[in-house]
Design a protein around this motif. Sequence first.
Motif, PDB file in Angstrom:
ATOM      1  N   VAL A 558      73.951  82.266  71.783  1.00  0.00           N
ATOM      2  CA  VAL A 558      75.406  81.017  70.401  1.00  0.00           C
ATOM      3  C   VAL A 558      74.569  79.829  70.445  1.00  0.00           C
ATOM      4  CG1 VAL A 558      77.921  80.476  70.404  1.00  0.00           C
ATOM      5  CG2 VAL A 558      77.277  82.581  71.079  1.00  0.00           C
ATOM      6  N   PHE A 559      74.599  79.118  71.640  1.00  0.00           N
ATOM      7  CA  PHE A 559      73.788  77.515  71.014  1.00  0.00           C
ATOM      8  C   PHE A 559      72.272  78.685  70.487  1.00  0.00           C
ATOM      9  CE2 PHE A 559      77.117  76.470  73.808  1.00  0.00           C
ATOM     10  CZ  PHE A 559      77.519  75.210  73.655  1.00  0.00           C
ATOM     11  N   LEU A 560      71.567  78.991  70.987  1.00  0.00           N
ATOM     12  CA  LEU A 560      70.334  79.375  70.271  1.00  0.00           C
ATOM     13  C   LEU A 560      70.144  79.734  68.996  1.00  0.00           C
ATOM     14  CD1 LEU A 560      66.961  79.177  70.725  1.00  0.00           C
ATOM     15  CD2 LEU A 560      67.708  81.143  71.932  1.00  0.00           C
ATOM     16  N   PHE A 561      71.724  80.457  68.949  1.00  0.00           N
ATOM     17  CA  PHE A 561      71.167  81.555  67.649  1.00  0.00           C
ATOM     18  C   PHE A 561      72.099  80.648  66.143  1.00  0.00           C
ATOM     19  CE2 PHE A 561      74.108  83.464  64.270  1.00  0.00           C
ATOM     20  CZ  PHE A 561      73.612  84.166  63.736  1.00  0.00           C
ATOM     21  N   SER A 562      72.614  79.636  66.303  1.00  0.00           N
ATOM     22  CA  SER A 562      73.473  78.467  66.223  1.00  0.00           C
ATOM     23  C   SER A 562      72.453  76.807  65.718  1.00  0.00           C
ATOM     24  CB  SER A 562      74.457  77.358  66.571  1.00  0.00           C
ATOM     25  OG  SER A 562      75.520  78.533  66.903  1.00  0.00           O
ATOM     26  N   GLY A 563      71.025  76.846  66.670  1.00  0.00           N
ATOM     27  CA  GLY A 563      70.290  76.045  66.916  1.00  0.00           C
ATOM     28  C   GLY A 563      69.118  75.998  65.774  1.00  0.00           C
ATOM     29  N   LEU A 564      68.715  77.890  65.491  1.00  0.00           N
ATOM     30  CA  LEU A 564      68.033  78.342  65.136  1.00  0.00           C
ATOM     31  C   LEU A 564      68.359  78.262  62.978  1.00  0.00           C
ATOM     32  CD1 LEU A 564      66.737  81.893  67.277  1.00  0.00           C
ATOM     33  CD2 LEU A 564      65.328  79.420  66.747  1.00  0.00           C
ATOM     34  N   ALA A 565      69.591  78.320  63.433  1.00  0.00           N
ATOM     35  CA  ALA A 565      70.285  79.005  61.136  1.00  0.00           C
ATOM     36  C   ALA A 565      69.848  77.074  61.376  1.00  0.00           C
ATOM     37  CB  ALA A 565      71.377  79.769  61.886  1.00  0.00           C
ATOM     38  N   ILE A 566      70.997  76.265  62.153  1.00  0.00           N
ATOM     39  CA  ILE A 566      70.035  74.752  61.378  1.00  0.00           C
ATOM     40  C   ILE A 566      68.969  74.266  60.850  1.00  0.00           C
ATOM     41  CG2 ILE A 566      71.092  72.524  61.905  1.00  0.00           C
ATOM     42  CD1 ILE A 566      73.171  73.834  63.524  1.00  0.00           C
ATOM     43  N   SER A 567      67.840  74.898  61.863  1.00  0.00           N
ATOM     44  CA  SER A 567      66.628  73.828  62.040  1.00  0.00           C
ATOM     45  C   SER A 567      66.243  75.109  60.854  1.00  0.00           C
ATOM     46  CB  SER A 567      65.905  74.607  63.203  1.00  0.00           C
ATOM     47  OG  SER A 567      66.141  75.642  63.808  1.00  0.00           O
ATOM     48  N   ALA A 568      66.435  76.207  60.655  1.00  0.00           N
ATOM     49  CA  ALA A 568      65.958  76.983  59.189  1.00  0.00           C
ATOM     50  C   ALA A 568      66.157  76.198  58.402  1.00  0.00           C
ATOM     51  CB  ALA A 568      66.271  78.158  59.630  1.00  0.00           C
ATOM     52  N   VAL A 569      67.564  75.583  58.196  1.00  0.00           N
ATOM     53  CA  VAL A 569      67.972  74.590  56.761  1.00  0.00           C
ATOM     54  C   VAL A 569      67.275  73.479  56.369  1.00  0.00           C
ATOM     55  CG1 VAL A 569      70.007  74.062  56.029  1.00  0.00           C
ATOM     56  CG2 VAL A 569      70.136  76.010  56.578  1.00  0.00           C
ATOM     57  N   GLY A 570      67.141  73.085  58.076  1.00  0.00           N
ATOM     58  CA  GLY A 570      66.784  71.692  58.173  1.00  0.00           C
ATOM     59  C   GLY A 570      64.975  71.773  57.410  1.00  0.00           C
ATOM     60  N   ARG A 571      64.739  72.575  57.597  1.00  0.00           N
ATOM     61  CA  ARG A 571      62.917  73.404  57.140  1.00  0.00           C
ATOM     62  C   ARG A 571      63.277  73.788  55.481  1.00  0.00           C
ATOM     63  NH1 ARG A 571      62.238  75.569  62.701  1.00  0.00           N
ATOM     64  NH2 ARG A 571      62.743  77.248  61.210  1.00  0.00           N
ATOM     65  N   ALA A 572      63.859  74.549  55.289  1.00  0.00           N
ATOM     66  CA  ALA A 572      64.042  74.443  53.998  1.00  0.00           C
ATOM     67  C   ALA A 572      64.414  73.740  52.963  1.00  0.00           C
ATOM     68  CB  ALA A 572      64.971  75.757  53.937  1.00  0.00           C
ATOM     69  N   ALA A 573      65.421  72.862  53.295  1.00  0.00           N
ATOM     70  CA  ALA A 573      65.441  71.518  52.453  1.00  0.00           C
ATOM     71  C   ALA A 573      64.231  70.579  52.834  1.00  0.00           C
ATOM     72  CB  ALA A 573      66.736  71.641  53.429  1.00  0.00           C
ATOM     73  N   GLY A 574      63.842  70.541  53.328  1.00  0.00           N
ATOM     74  CA  GLY A 574      62.275  69.549  53.838  1.00  0.00           C
ATOM     75  C   GLY A 574      61.895  69.750  52.340  1.00  0.00           C
ATOM     76  N   ARG A 575      61.218  70.974  51.965  1.00  0.00           N
ATOM     77  CA  ARG A 575      60.647  71.411  51.052  1.00  0.00           C
ATOM     78  C   ARG A 575      60.793  71.189  49.616  1.00  0.00           C
ATOM     79  NH1 ARG A 575      57.493  74.914  54.789  1.00  0.00           N
ATOM     80  NH2 ARG A 575      60.120  76.195  55.512  1.00  0.00           N
ATOM     81  N   VAL A 576      62.725  71.374  49.736  1.00  0.00           N
ATOM     82  CA  VAL A 576      63.279  71.100  48.694  1.00  0.00           C
ATOM     83  C   VAL A 576      63.097  69.761  48.164  1.00  0.00           C
ATOM     84  CG1 VAL A 576      65.359  71.560  47.541  1.00  0.00           C
ATOM     85  CG2 VAL A 576      64.558  73.325  48.450  1.00  0.00           C
ATOM     86  N   VAL A 577      63.096  69.018  49.060  1.00  0.00           N
ATOM     87  CA  VAL A 577      63.358  68.052  48.919  1.00  0.00           C
ATOM     88  C   VAL A 577      61.735  67.262  48.427  1.00  0.00           C
ATOM     89  CG1 VAL A 577      63.493  65.249  50.183  1.00  0.00           C
ATOM     90  CG2 VAL A 577      65.667  66.831  50.857  1.00  0.00           C
ATOM     91  N   PHE A 578      60.929  68.025  48.516  1.00  0.00           N
ATOM     92  CA  PHE A 578      59.347  67.276  48.729  1.00  0.00           C
ATOM     93  C   PHE A 578      59.956  67.729  47.464  1.00  0.00           C
ATOM     94  CE2 PHE A 578      54.970  68.335  47.937  1.00  0.00           C
ATOM     95  CZ  PHE A 578      54.431  66.747  48.219  1.00  0.00           C
ATOM     96  N   GLU A 579      59.647  69.014  46.761  1.00  0.00           N
ATOM     97  CA  GLU A 579      59.823  69.594  45.349  1.00  0.00           C
ATOM     98  C   GLU A 579      60.450  68.456  44.132  1.00  0.00           C
ATOM     99  OE1 GLU A 579      58.665  71.648  42.280  1.00  0.00           O
ATOM    100  OE2 GLU A 579      57.538  71.152  44.312  1.00  0.00           O
ATOM    101  N   VAL A 580      61.481  68.036  44.031  1.00  0.00           N
ATOM    102  CA  VAL A 580      62.231  68.086  44.117  1.00  0.00           C
ATOM    103  C   VAL A 580      61.435  66.194  43.381  1.00  0.00           C
ATOM    104  CG1 VAL A 580      64.928  66.587  43.101  1.00  0.00           C
ATOM    105  CG2 VAL A 580      64.481  68.644  44.323  1.00  0.00           C
TER     106      VAL A 580
END
Length: 773
Positions: A558-580
């Motif tokens: 459960v902890f690993l699943f949660s960590g993977l999901a949150i880190s995925a958002v962090g990576r994708a959000a980083g690309r959005v921040v860069f693009e904007v």
Amino acid sequence: MASHHLVAAPAMADNPLAITGAQRGFVYVIAVVAVLALVYAYVLVREVLAADTGTTSMQEISKAVQEGAAAYLNRQFRTLGLFSILVFALLLVLPVNEGGASVRIGRAIFFLFGAGFSAIVGYVGMTMATRANVRVASAARGGEGQRGFHIAFRTGGIVGMLTVGLGLLGASIVLIAYNDHAPTVLEGFGFGGALLAMFMRVGGGIFTKAADVGADLVGKVEAGIPEDDPRNAATIADNVGDNVGDCAGMAADLFESYAVTLVAALILGQAAFGAKGLLLPLIIGGIGVISSVVGILATKLRPGDRNGLVPINRGFVISAVVSLVLVAVAAFTFLPSKFSDFDISEQVSAYDGSPAVIAFVAVLIGIVLAVLIQQLTGYFTDTIRRPVRDVAKTSLTGPATVVLSGISLGLESAVYTAVLIALAVFGAFLLGSGSVAVALFAVALAGCGLLTTAGVIVSMDTFGPISDNAQGVAEMSGDIDEAGARVLTDLDAVGNTTKAITKGIAIATAVLAATALFGSFTDAVADALAKYHATEATNFVIVSPNILVGAIIGAAAVFLFSGLAISAVGRAAGRVVFEVREQFRTRPGIMDFTEKPDYARVVDICTKDSLRELATPGLLAIFAPITVGFAFGAGPLAGYLAGAIAAGVLMAVFLANSGGAWDNAKKMVEDGSHGGKGSEAHAATVIGDTVGDPFKDTAGPAINPLIKVMNLVAVLIAPAVIQFSTGDDKNNGVRAVIAIVAFVVIAGAVIVSKRRQVTMGDEPEPARVELKA
């Protein structure tokens, strides 16, 4: 399926586990009720679409959101379609404990039905939400709150009626077609719904929060422009995300909660009450359709109501009361007064309780649990309550204290919610003291009771993103007056609370369903032991070291699943921040409205990232129980499921309530508290909200289908685990190969995920510092 070891199955006419004669008529009636629920959904569709669509500018923005959401889901379904075919093929070869090839094929076919129904609920929910947002925005002009509220809630009602209608229809068809073998076939139906919902929850959650976080950090914090300002390139993606995550993802999630709870109740009902145990959950589901319609019709905003949450609570309570009354009538007329009348097994027949009383009290426990969780979650996430006000007040001392207060609130609230759910499970279990079969069925019936109000619950959830989108459409178009903006802000705040409440209820449903499925897993193990003449113990004692190891691994998953999901958002959000940022830098005309941002570019980034990132958490959910089961055996796998359920409920509530509190604390500051928009307090709450976004809308909600997927995988592989646990060297070799392959799949997916870049573009060279003597 799981109950057949209790009694030998004679010819169909004499089989107490099979429905016959008039009982089949009940199933046909329930199927008709399910169809009527779908008809009512169509009536609501026509009502919503008849509303005014607002100004030309509003329509253009809404159309862009519609196109982006549809494009994302179409690409996601193509990806998941290929995966579903692979799972279908796997289910064709996995052994079953009874029924032979026809049951095995039926289980695989209805896996596709479950996945398809989940997809339909999600797609229609998204489609209607993207069409309702502009209608709510238009209705709010001039400060008309009642009409906007009505449209938003009735749109949610469409999704609610689809959820109960398709879930009930699928279960009825399986029972008609397979009779006493229906529980085994329904495993596939529930697994299809749960698996697709988990992928939609993870993928949609990554999309929506990557766009939301990126839009907030660059727009609000760096550029100092409003949330839905059209100059922000991430605004369309943000509104698209609300629909693919909160509408499509949550609709699919609640559908699978409904379907899996029904499946668990049918499996355990057959063991406890025989043929009537197969019918009772369907009857309760039919009652849920009636009470949901009543609840939707009763939810109307009155002039004297303090806010939109008052009529929503009123409709929910009315729906719950109607459910309770009708369930009482059904239980005391359909069920006998003593267990000896069932005549299905010596163990159950010897129990001296009243089946009617047990069924009614179990459903009562579920309904009361839903009401209590609604109130408890509302207390921790509503803007008028002290916890959120305290979080908002910490914004005066900066983002660090906002983050700390939100985390502490989530941790504390998780304890109270977990205790409530535990008491409900224990209370239902006590009803069957003396009979494990009856006790587990009581737990499943509590889940059915909680979901008798499913139509209203789904309406409450969909209300949130529709209100949020309506505010975005109005702000981006500029065609809204001050009174209308105030109405939409109020609806959005109510929507944040309703989303948090439905997340809490969904978590409770997941735990009840998972607990019931855990019971069906142990039954499946017992059946397989008898079939393959194996000797592995089925008394899963937690103090045994191998069982405890399984529990630790389950909690860790459960902890690993949660960590993977949150880190995925962090990576994708980083690309959005860069693009904007890049668009602001390279297109100076954006800020003075002489040049339009490239909205499609951000939508494309979120789409590609979310579809790529959803694979790793999904593979973990499927292959982790396979690894544990084939590597360590059925006992540690049982411990794994127990650990996952326990950690899952706490983690899910913590993430959901922390995120909900941060979001509404931000709304309070934006409404004028502690300096209002543009203040340092506002910037602090925006940081808290961006931390909470992947908490409450990605990782937290995805834990619900996660624990059900893992339990269903365990049920499905139980016969194979026992078959290859007989001690033969060849079987040991097969077990080892399966466990190693499953582990390699998980490890490979995690490694690939970790190697992905956090941001787009070239990283700048680090500054060189020269030391002087």
